[in-house]
Design a protein around this motif. Structure first.
Motif, PDB file in Angstrom:
ATOM      1  N   VAL A  32     -89.940 -30.830  33.435  1.00  0.00           N
ATOM      2  CA  VAL A  32     -89.105 -30.649  32.245  1.00  0.00           C
ATOM      3  C   VAL A  32     -88.977 -31.975  31.492  1.00  0.00           C
ATOM      4  CG1 VAL A  32     -86.840 -29.949  31.386  1.00  0.00           C
ATOM      5  CG2 VAL A  32     -87.852 -28.774  33.349  1.00  0.00           C
ATOM      6  N   ILE A  33     -88.775 -33.054  32.236  1.00  0.00           N
ATOM      7  CA  ILE A  33     -88.645 -34.371  31.597  1.00  0.00           C
ATOM      8  C   ILE A  33     -89.930 -34.736  30.871  1.00  0.00           C
ATOM      9  CG2 ILE A  33     -88.380 -36.842  32.050  1.00  0.00           C
ATOM     10  CD1 ILE A  33     -86.516 -36.016  34.412  1.00  0.00           C
ATOM     11  N   ALA A  34     -91.077 -34.485  31.507  1.00  0.00           N
ATOM     12  CA  ALA A  34     -92.359 -34.816  30.891  1.00  0.00           C
ATOM     13  C   ALA A  34     -92.606 -33.986  29.632  1.00  0.00           C
ATOM     14  CB  ALA A  34     -93.491 -34.590  31.897  1.00  0.00           C
TER      15      ALA A  34
ATOM     16  N   GLY B 216     -90.248 -37.787  24.582  1.00  0.00           N
ATOM     17  CA  GLY B 216     -91.254 -38.391  23.718  1.00  0.00           C
ATOM     18  C   GLY B 216     -91.061 -38.059  22.256  1.00  0.00           C
ATOM     19  N   GLY B 217     -91.766 -38.788  21.423  1.00  0.00           N
ATOM     20  CA  GLY B 217     -91.666 -38.589  19.991  1.00  0.00           C
ATOM     21  C   GLY B 217     -92.219 -37.241  19.561  1.00  0.00           C
ATOM     22  N   GLY B 218     -91.640 -36.710  18.504  1.00  0.00           N
ATOM     23  CA  GLY B 218     -92.115 -35.442  17.971  1.00  0.00           C
ATOM     24  C   GLY B 218     -91.521 -34.216  18.615  1.00  0.00           C
TER      25      GLY B 218
ATOM     26  N   ALA C  75     -84.706 -31.973  28.400  1.00  0.00           N
ATOM     27  CA  ALA C  75     -85.152 -33.127  29.192  1.00  0.00           C
ATOM     28  C   ALA C  75     -83.956 -33.924  29.694  1.00  0.00           C
ATOM     29  CB  ALA C  75     -86.077 -34.011  28.355  1.00  0.00           C
ATOM     30  N   LEU C  76     -82.942 -34.080  28.845  1.00  0.00           N
ATOM     31  CA  LEU C  76     -81.725 -34.774  29.272  1.00  0.00           C
ATOM     32  C   LEU C  76     -81.004 -33.989  30.364  1.00  0.00           C
ATOM     33  CD1 LEU C  76     -80.280 -36.063  25.872  1.00  0.00           C
ATOM     34  CD2 LEU C  76     -81.156 -37.462  27.757  1.00  0.00           C
ATOM     35  N   HIS C  77     -81.021 -32.666  30.258  1.00  0.00           N
ATOM     36  CA  HIS C  77     -80.414 -31.835  31.307  1.00  0.00           C
ATOM     37  C   HIS C  77     -81.124 -32.083  32.639  1.00  0.00           C
ATOM     38  CE1 HIS C  77     -78.720 -27.567  32.376  1.00  0.00           C
ATOM     39  NE2 HIS C  77     -78.262 -28.518  33.155  1.00  0.00           N
TER      40      HIS C  77
END
Length: 315
Positions: free
Chosen positions: A71-73, A77-79, A88-90
């Motif tokens: 999920v983080i990957a 990132g940008g866009g 991703a923060l979760h």
């Protein structure tokens, strides 16, 4: 207070579409099945807003399965959209140590401060989940109290139950039913309110949850909900049966905090031998040290230990 007309809410939330099955499987805790459905749905043409929702639901399934790195990957990132960044923060929050989690919450608040954040229902929903996990109930409710989607209304039901406002939970549930009375979320919300109403309505909850299990198949979430409904009604043997099914190899309840907590509570009420209950407590302490149940137990045990020293007989 929610002022959106019910007719508009019905038009925007209750219409079946290409993601109907994916949503239902996710809401019922069938995360592996939902992932498979999400991957199959990716091959079908769909409008851009449904494509974005599919991508978010896939990440939410991975979150539920503990696949935080994926999920983080995918969400960093940008866009990336604010909704994907929030997911991703979760994942970062759930994989972080308790000491590091406040900084993740702060990063989420930065996302929420953006001008278009109030209209981003996916971002608001993810923020609500993180705030709830942090016991920031006011902030969680602020994210969903307008009830712009069925999931927002569902979260309102849960939050109002948590703060002992069953009257407001019923109001949110009625709005959920106006949108789609036969939806999975409306049935789950009805079961949650019935459980919170106490013993007199526990059988209503069992009936609803059993119906969902028969229609879609049991999941570890549904089995735990059934167990809680049975315990509220004083049917501890039936609850133990639900939990033992959840502990089976198919569902892996020994790796699930809710199942272990419910096994401890149910076993205690049934007078099970101390070593059996201690087994589940040991699994909880070893794998879920930051769970509120474990933290509460540590606090009570510490208080008991301090008090017991006062009454020790000294030679």
């Amino acid at each position: 207070r929610n002022t959106q007309p019910a007719t508009k809410r019905q038009q925007t939330m209750a219409e079946p579409d290409e993601l109907y099955t994916l949503r239902a499987q996710y809401w019922l805790g069938h995360y592996t099945l939902a992932l498979d459905e999400g991957r199959q749905a990716a091959r079908r043409p769909m409008p851009p807003h449904l494509k974005s929702e599919r991508e978010e639901l896939v990440l939410r399934c991975q979150l539920a399965l503990g696949q935080y790195d994926l999920v983080i990957a995918e969400g960093s990132g940008g866009g990336k959209s604010p909704s994907m960044q929030a997911l991703a923060l979760h994942a970062r929050y759930l994989s972080a140590s308790p000491e590091a989690r406040p900084s993740v919450v702060d990063s989420l608040k930065v996302l929420l401060s953006q001008p278009d954040a109030p209209s981003n229902t996916s971002l608001q929903l993810t923020a609500c989940h993180v705030f709830l996990h942090s016991n920031l109930l006011r902030e969680a409710l602020q994210c969903v109290h307008m009830g712009l989607t069925m999931e927002h209304l569902s979260m309102c039901v849960q939050i109002y139950i948590k703060i002992d406002r069953l009257d407001l939970a019923n109001d949110a549930l009625n709005l959920l039913k106006q949108a789609d009375e036969d939806s999975v979320l409306a049935q789950l919300g009805s079961a949650q309110v019935a459980i919170a109403s106490g013993r007199s309505r526990s059988e209503d909850a069992v009936h609803l949850l059993s119906g969902l299990s028969e229609q879609y198949g049991p999941s570890i979430m549904l089995l735990n909900c059934l167990a809680v409904a049975n315990m509220v009604g004083g049917r501890y043997e039936a609850a133990e049966g639900n939990l033992r099914e959840a502990m089976g190899e198919e569902f892996g309840g020994e790796r699930d905090a809710d199942t272990l907590v419910n096994m401890v509570v149910c076993g205690t009420h049934l007078g099970r031998k101390g070593e059996e209950v201690e087994k589940y407590l040991g699994l909880l302490r070893g794998g879920f040290g930051d769970h509120p149940f474990v933290q509460g137990l540590v606090q009570v045990e510490g208080a008991f230990e301090r008090e017991s020293h006062k009454y020790q007989v000294r030679a």
